[in-house]
Design an enzyme around this catalytic site. Sequence first.
Site, PDB file in Angstrom:
ATOM      1  CG  HIS A  20      -1.936  -1.035   1.324  1.00 57.15           C
ATOM      2  ND1 HIS A  20      -2.089  -1.854   2.415  1.00 57.15           N
ATOM      3  CD2 HIS A  20      -2.881  -1.420   0.430  1.00 57.15           C
ATOM      4  CE1 HIS A  20      -3.099  -2.697   2.195  1.00 57.15           C
ATOM      5  NE2 HIS A  20      -3.580  -2.460   0.994  1.00 57.15           N
ATOM      6  CE  LYS A  44     -13.042  -6.662   3.474  1.00 53.43           C
ATOM      7  NZ  LYS A  44     -12.387  -5.949   2.376  1.00 53.43           N
ATOM      8  NE  ARG A  93      -2.352  -7.529  -4.625  1.00 52.85           N
ATOM      9  CZ  ARG A  93      -3.099  -8.058  -3.682  1.00 52.85           C
ATOM     10  NH1 ARG A  93      -2.604  -8.228  -2.478  1.00 52.85           N
ATOM     11  NH2 ARG A  93      -4.331  -8.452  -3.923  1.00 52.85           N
ATOM     12  CB  SER A 131      -4.252  -6.733   4.466  1.00 53.08           C
ATOM     13  OG  SER A 131      -3.887  -5.470   4.004  1.00 53.08           O
TER      14      SER A 131
END
Length: 167
Positions: A20, A44, A93, A131
């Site tokens: 990030h 979430k 990514r 993460s």
Amino acid sequence: MSQEILAVYPGSFDPPTNGHLDIITRSTRLFCKIIVAVTDNCNKKHTFCLDERLQLLCESTKALKNVEILPFSGLLVNYLEQINSFVVIRGLRVLSDFEYEFQMALMNRKLNKKIETVFLIPDQSYTFLSSSMVKEIAMLGGDMSGLVPKCVAKELKNKYQKNEYTK
Ligand code: PNS
């Protein structure tokens, strides 16, 4: 022209990783100001609460002058309109990121045709980083050096130190 644009980098950042930070740093070279918009999506379950994520991002980006860390809730397009921005930054990514990101970019454009999504590719050393993977490594007592900022590594250790998985 792009030097005058305010761009928004939205995400959960649960927790922020060096991937990030790489995207944030790259964005600061392209746009005059970057707002890192941290979602508080109640659907979430986050490991780090909103305040923790905001604080960790503030600490990790303190050397970057044109970055502001702010919370947001609701639709991203509404938030962009509120702050007068039309640029969303997202990191890509690997190829498997693309489908979700493509869908999200097109949906945001459907909701507001002025919105443009700019995809940035992080340094290749971060292509494997996420993460959730970082949390698993922390939970199992693995080495987090090079994966997350120091303040995040410290908080991960605090969170998972007494966790049964590390016993
Ligand atoms: O870091 P993440 O979890 O991949 O970030 C996803 C995020 C927060 C950018 C996305 O879920 C989002 O924009 N949420 C806000 C609600 C919204 O606008 N949903 C419609 C997007 S298509």
